[in-house]
Each structure stands twice: as structure tokens, then as C-alpha cells.
Design an enzyme around this catalytic site. Structure first.
Site, PDB file in Angstrom:
ATOM      1  N   ASP A  35      78.560  54.365  56.174  1.00 33.40           N
ATOM      2  CA  ASP A  35      78.608  53.897  54.788  1.00 33.40           C
ATOM      3  C   ASP A  35      79.220  54.998  53.920  1.00 33.40           C
ATOM      4  O   ASP A  35      78.922  56.177  54.078  1.00 33.40           O
ATOM      5  CB  ASP A  35      77.197  53.543  54.296  1.00 33.40           C
ATOM      6  CG  ASP A  35      77.225  52.725  53.026  1.00 33.40           C
ATOM      7  OD1 ASP A  35      76.881  51.530  53.086  1.00 33.40           O
ATOM      8  OD2 ASP A  35      77.602  53.274  51.961  1.00 33.40           O
ATOM      9  N   ILE A  36      80.074  54.611  52.985  1.00 33.04           N
ATOM     10  CA  ILE A  36      80.778  55.577  52.136  1.00 33.04           C
ATOM     11  C   ILE A  36      79.825  56.251  51.153  1.00 33.04           C
ATOM     12  O   ILE A  36      80.107  57.330  50.645  1.00 33.04           O
ATOM     13  CB  ILE A  36      81.936  54.845  51.397  1.00 33.04           C
ATOM     14  CG1 ILE A  36      83.035  55.798  51.010  1.00 33.04           C
ATOM     15  CG2 ILE A  36      81.427  54.056  50.205  1.00 33.04           C
ATOM     16  CD1 ILE A  36      84.319  55.104  50.598  1.00 33.04           C
ATOM     17  N   GLY A  98      71.137  42.705  46.081  1.00 36.76           N
ATOM     18  CA  GLY A  98      71.957  43.901  46.190  1.00 36.76           C
ATOM     19  C   GLY A  98      73.198  43.745  47.043  1.00 36.76           C
ATOM     20  O   GLY A  98      73.889  44.733  47.305  1.00 36.76           O
ATOM     21  N   GLN A  99      73.511  42.518  47.480  1.00 44.86           N
ATOM     22  CA  GLN A  99      74.729  42.357  48.284  1.00 44.86           C
ATOM     23  C   GLN A  99      75.955  42.488  47.384  1.00 44.86           C
ATOM     24  O   GLN A  99      76.052  41.811  46.355  1.00 44.86           O
ATOM     25  CB  GLN A  99      74.747  41.005  49.004  1.00 44.86           C
ATOM     26  CG  GLN A  99      75.921  40.887  49.985  1.00 44.86           C
ATOM     27  CD  GLN A  99      75.908  39.604  50.803  1.00 44.86           C
ATOM     28  OE1 GLN A  99      75.107  38.696  50.558  1.00 44.86           O
ATOM     29  NE2 GLN A  99      76.807  39.517  51.766  1.00 44.86           N
ATOM     30  N   HIS A 105      77.088  42.329  56.917  1.00 44.44           N
ATOM     31  CA  HIS A 105      76.964  43.710  57.405  1.00 44.44           C
ATOM     32  C   HIS A 105      75.497  44.073  57.515  1.00 44.44           C
ATOM     33  O   HIS A 105      74.713  43.812  56.610  1.00 44.44           O
ATOM     34  CB  HIS A 105      77.699  44.698  56.494  1.00 44.44           C
ATOM     35  CG  HIS A 105      77.363  44.570  55.042  1.00 44.44           C
ATOM     36  ND1 HIS A 105      77.895  43.579  54.242  1.00 44.44           N
ATOM     37  CD2 HIS A 105      76.534  45.282  54.250  1.00 44.44           C
ATOM     38  CE1 HIS A 105      77.413  43.692  53.026  1.00 44.44           C
ATOM     39  NE2 HIS A 105      76.571  44.717  52.993  1.00 44.44           N
TER      40      HIS A 105
HETATM   41  P1  5GP Z   1      75.654  45.752  50.230  1.00 44.42           P
HETATM   42  O1  5GP Z   1      75.357  46.348  48.864  1.00 44.42           O
HETATM   43  O2  5GP Z   1      76.645  44.605  50.126  1.00 44.42           O
HETATM   44  O3  5GP Z   1      74.445  45.414  51.047  1.00 44.42           O
HETATM   45  O4  5GP Z   1      76.357  46.907  51.054  1.00 44.42           O
HETATM   46  C1  5GP Z   1      77.689  47.257  50.902  1.00 44.42           C
HETATM   47  C2  5GP Z   1      77.801  48.686  51.375  1.00 44.42           C
HETATM   48  O5  5GP Z   1      79.155  48.972  51.605  1.00 44.42           O
HETATM   49  C3  5GP Z   1      77.292  49.720  50.355  1.00 44.42           C
HETATM   50  O6  5GP Z   1      76.226  50.470  50.934  1.00 44.42           O
HETATM   51  C4  5GP Z   1      78.526  50.559  50.055  1.00 44.42           C
HETATM   52  O7  5GP Z   1      78.224  51.941  49.902  1.00 44.42           O
HETATM   53  C5  5GP Z   1      79.410  50.300  51.265  1.00 44.42           C
HETATM   54  N1  5GP Z   1      80.822  50.393  50.996  1.00 44.42           N
HETATM   55  C6  5GP Z   1      81.488  49.852  49.933  1.00 44.42           C
HETATM   56  N2  5GP Z   1      82.807  50.107  50.028  1.00 44.42           N
HETATM   57  C7  5GP Z   1      82.977  50.819  51.181  1.00 44.42           C
HETATM   58  C8  5GP Z   1      84.144  51.374  51.832  1.00 44.42           C
HETATM   59  O8  5GP Z   1      85.278  51.247  51.367  1.00 44.42           O
HETATM   60  N3  5GP Z   1      83.925  52.044  52.986  1.00 44.42           N
HETATM   61  C9  5GP Z   1      82.686  52.209  53.531  1.00 44.42           C
HETATM   62  N4  5GP Z   1      82.582  52.902  54.664  1.00 44.42           N
HETATM   63  N5  5GP Z   1      81.564  51.684  52.952  1.00 44.42           N
HETATM   64  C10 5GP Z   1      81.725  51.005  51.799  1.00 44.42           C
END
Ligand code: 5GP
Ligand code: ZN
Length: 119
Positions: A35-36, A98-99, A105
């Protein structure tokens, strides 16, 4: 068609290699990368190569791949040696939960104590 790559999807671009990522494991059906914006010492995202917006639609449309995703989450946790702390698999579904990326993923979080319940 369900599962087809979406041109505006960040994680489809990581699958295709158009957007770079630090990949830790790959299978025929999944990609796992860091994760970034890590929230724990281990914070890896495991995604299916096919595009489904969330875990439930993946499980309904491609159940074998949903099983691969869970198996790979466990393999990542083992590879990252989270056995001392345990780990958590998180599948945020919907904006209110939080998605932010609407390509399924699984977050694999570990390497520190994790509180319960989550916020
Ligand atoms: P969500 O909030 O949808 O459950 O998770 C999305 C995740 O993707 C977040 O934890 C965010 O830090 C990660 N993320 C967003 N953009 C990128 C990216 O460009 N590269 C990587 N490796 N992770 C990302
Ligand atoms: Zn996608």
C-alpha cells in the site's frame, strides 16, 4: 462485461503494469503489492486481475478467484512473517466503510498489535 478491465480503474492499471507498484507476490489470478500509504509495518493489498468493484460481486461473479484472493492474503501474511502479531484481512465495501478504489482489494495488515473494534 463483468470482470473486464476498466480504463479508468487505478488497480486495473497496476495489473496491466501501466501504473507501477511494489509487487510482493503474483499468481495467475492475483497481484499483491505494498500500500502506498501503509497503516502498519505490513500493509499489502491483494487484488484479483479481473475487475469487480467489491468482494461480494467478485465472490458472486468469479468464486474461484475470490478463493484465490483469500488464499493469497494468507500467503502474504506468511511471507511477511506476521505470525508473532497475527494479521487482519480487510475488505472495505462502500464509501461509508472507507472504500476509495472500486476494484476489489484485500488489505493484509500486520506487524503490530491491532485494536478491535476498528473505527
Ligand atoms: P480502500 O480505502 O479503497 O479500502 O483502499 C485503497 C487503498 O489503496 C488505500 O489504502 C490507499 O493507500 C491505496 N492506494 C491508493 N492509490 C494507490 C497507488 O497508486 N498505489 C498503491 N500501492 N496503493 C494505493
Ligand atoms: Zn479495476
Amino acid at each position: 462485461m463483468a470482470g473486464e478491465p476498466q480504463s479508468d480503474c487505478l488497480f486495473c492499471k497496476i495489473v496491466s503494469g501501466e501504473v507501477p507498484a511494489t509487487i510482493v507476490r503474483e499468481t495467475e489470478t492475483t497481484v499483491a503489492f505494498r500500500d502506498i500509504n501503509p497503516q502498519a509495518p505490513t500493509h499489502v493489498l491483494v487484488i484479483p486481475r479481473v475487475h469487480y468493484p467489491d468482494a461480494a460481486s467478485l465472490a458472486a461473479g468469479a468464486p474461484d478467484v475470490a478463493a484465490d484472493l483469500l488464499r493469497e492474503a494468507g500467503e502474504v501474511a506468511a511471507q511477511e512473517k506476521t505470525d508473532a502479531t497475527g494479521y487482519r484481512i480487510v475488505l472495505n465495501t462502500g464509501e461509508g466503510a472507507g472504500q476509495t478504489v472500486f476494484h476489489t482489494h484485500a488489505h493484509v495488515l500486520g506487524g503490530r498489535g491491532l485494536t478491535w473494534p476498528p473505527g
